[in-house]
Design a protein around this motif. Sequence first.
Motif, short mmCIF file in Angstrom:
data_model
loop_
_atom_site.label_atom_id
_atom_site.label_comp_id
_atom_site.label_asym_id
_atom_site.label_seq_id
_atom_site.Cartn_x
_atom_site.Cartn_y
_atom_site.Cartn_z
N TYR A 219 8.25 3.39 10.95
CA TYR A 219 9.12 3.58 9.46
C TYR A 219 10.34 3.51 10.10
CZ TYR A 219 11.30 4.26 5.06
OH TYR A 219 12.33 3.91 4.25
N HIS A 220 11.05 4.34 10.97
CA HIS A 220 12.21 3.75 10.68
C HIS A 220 13.32 2.92 11.67
CE1 HIS A 220 13.94 7.59 8.71
NE2 HIS A 220 13.22 8.67 9.98
N THR B 143 3.50 5.70 6.02
CA THR B 143 2.25 5.06 6.06
C THR B 143 1.85 3.52 6.29
OG1 THR B 143 1.39 6.83 6.76
CG2 THR B 143 0.29 5.50 8.02
N GLU B 144 1.42 2.78 5.20
CA GLU B 144 0.28 2.19 4.48
C GLU B 144 1.75 1.22 5.00
OE1 GLU B 144 -2.11 4.56 1.83
OE2 GLU B 144 -0.79 3.30 0.89
N HIS C 243 -0.23 -9.03 2.49
CA HIS C 243 0.43 -7.59 2.47
C HIS C 243 0.78 -6.76 0.93
CE1 HIS C 243 -0.67 -3.33 3.84
NE2 HIS C 243 0.84 -2.58 3.67
N LEU C 244 -0.33 -5.51 0.38
CA LEU C 244 0.16 -4.82 -0.31
C LEU C 244 0.25 -3.54 -0.41
CD1 LEU C 244 -1.76 -6.89 -3.16
CD2 LEU C 244 0.73 -7.34 -2.68
N PRO C 245 0.61 -2.88 0.20
CA PRO C 245 1.29 -1.71 0.26
C PRO C 245 0.88 -0.64 -0.97
CG PRO C 245 3.01 -2.05 1.21
CD PRO C 245 2.89 -3.44 0.84
N GLY C 246 0.92 0.56 -0.39
CA GLY C 246 0.30 1.17 -1.12
C GLY C 246 1.60 2.58 -1.83
N GLY C 247 1.43 3.68 -2.68
CA GLY C 247 2.19 4.85 -2.95
C GLY C 247 2.70 5.42 -4.13
N HIS C 248 1.86 6.15 -4.74
CA HIS C 248 1.84 7.31 -5.44
C HIS C 248 2.64 7.17 -6.25
CE1 HIS C 248 2.46 10.10 -2.86
NE2 HIS C 248 2.82 10.66 -3.74
N SER C 249 4.33 7.27 -6.22
CA SER C 249 5.46 8.63 -6.62
C SER C 249 5.34 7.22 -7.83
CB SER C 249 6.54 8.63 -5.81
OG SER C 249 6.18 9.62 -5.05
N PRO C 250 6.65 7.69 -9.07
CA PRO C 250 7.55 6.76 -10.43
C PRO C 250 7.73 5.69 -10.07
CG PRO C 250 7.48 9.92 -10.75
CD PRO C 250 7.13 9.27 -9.54
N GLY C 251 8.23 5.53 -8.61
CA GLY C 251 9.09 4.24 -7.85
C GLY C 251 8.11 3.03 -8.04
N MET C 252 6.94 3.69 -8.18
CA MET C 252 5.61 2.49 -7.46
C MET C 252 6.20 1.65 -8.72
SD MET C 252 4.94 2.25 -3.92
CE MET C 252 2.66 1.38 -4.85
N LYS C 253 5.46 2.62 -9.73
CA LYS C 253 5.39 1.36 -11.59
C LYS C 253 6.24 0.23 -11.15
CE LYS C 253 4.23 5.35 -14.24
NZ LYS C 253 3.76 6.15 -15.14
N GLN C 254 7.15 -0.01 -10.87
CA GLN C 254 8.23 -1.05 -10.36
C GLN C 254 7.79 -2.56 -10.48
OE1 GLN C 254 11.60 -1.02 -7.89
NE2 GLN C 254 12.49 -2.52 -8.88
N TYR D 110 -6.92 4.68 1.80
CA TYR D 110 -5.40 5.86 1.86
C TYR D 110 -5.02 5.75 3.40
CZ TYR D 110 -8.23 9.62 2.77
OH TYR D 110 -9.32 10.83 3.26
N PRO D 111 -3.96 6.30 4.09
CA PRO D 111 -3.07 6.48 4.96
C PRO D 111 -4.48 6.86 6.12
CG PRO D 111 -1.89 7.74 3.41
CD PRO D 111 -2.89 7.18 2.91
N VAL D 112 -5.12 7.15 5.91
CA VAL D 112 -6.38 7.98 6.87
C VAL D 112 -6.71 5.91 7.15
CG1 VAL D 112 -8.54 8.55 8.11
CG2 VAL D 112 -7.33 10.06 6.45
N ASP D 113 -7.32 5.01 6.63
CA ASP D 113 -8.14 4.00 7.01
C ASP D 113 -6.84 3.04 7.60
OD1 ASP D 113 -10.05 5.15 5.54
OD2 ASP D 113 -9.45 4.28 3.26
N VAL D 114 -5.91 3.19 7.58
CA VAL D 114 -4.53 2.24 7.89
C VAL D 114 -4.37 1.62 9.75
CG1 VAL D 114 -2.06 1.78 8.17
CG2 VAL D 114 -3.00 2.82 6.49
N GLU D 115 -4.95 2.10 10.23
CA GLU D 115 -4.67 1.55 11.40
C GLU D 115 -5.89 0.67 12.09
OE1 GLU D 115 -4.68 4.20 15.12
OE2 GLU D 115 -2.77 5.36 14.15
#
Length: 248
Positions: free
Chosen positions: A71-72, A20-21, A98-109, A224-229
């Motif tokens: 997204y697609h 979403t972000e 623009h800096l999107p978020g995300g929480h899963s392990p791959g985000m650390k890169q 978080y996604p609720v805020d994105v629009e």
Amino acid sequence: MTDRPRRILVPLPDRDFDTTESSVVWDALDRAGHEVVFATEHGAVAECDRHLLGPGWRNPFPAEPAVVATYHRMTASPNFRRPIRYSEIDVSDFDAVHLPGGHSPGMKQYLGSGLLQAKVATFDAAGKPIGAVCHGVLVAARARNQETGKSLLAGRTVTTLIKPIERYAFRRTFYRVGRRYRTYRTYTEDEVRAAVGPAGRIEHGSSWQEPLVVVDGLIVTARYPVDVEAYAERFVRLVENVRSKPIS
């Protein structure tokens, strides 16, 4: 109506960014006639957190179906298929980031890239808008002002993934997905609070379900996604209102 199309940078990790972000903001910029350029560490084509693309036992908080469709469309766009490298980011080529978020392990890169943090700091030095959502605020928090050496967020009023939301998501999903909803042991809000310091402030908003967007100068943040629009609308407006030199 803007005087000219803007060129916006969206850096991403190779995998695990939030659906979403990223895509909702891309769509808002694209519909407004602006160009979005993506960047990954080594120029690989990025992929979102696959657990957000549909419901399932290990997909506790999937993106909305309309967002997945967006997204697609984003991932099929030519610029998404041809990202630049972090090392190729030149602030003079862009009007904002623009800096999107995300929480899963791959985000650390992405969240932990010193090179990307240094590149984001050049947007601050050039007086160009910086937008960030959720964990993406950590990139700005970790970036350093080129003159003071302090965080770009020092003394600012911002928001981010606030502790009650992060704690709720972690506790609600731990028995299904383990620590996927705690990217770091330190809560995101605690790190951002340390970055803004005693002269700054973190906004929580009046409700988890009511959109919150915080603008402080040329820095725009959301939780978080609720805020994105609402964030996307405000970010586009700020980008269009800032008078920046044409890109040669």
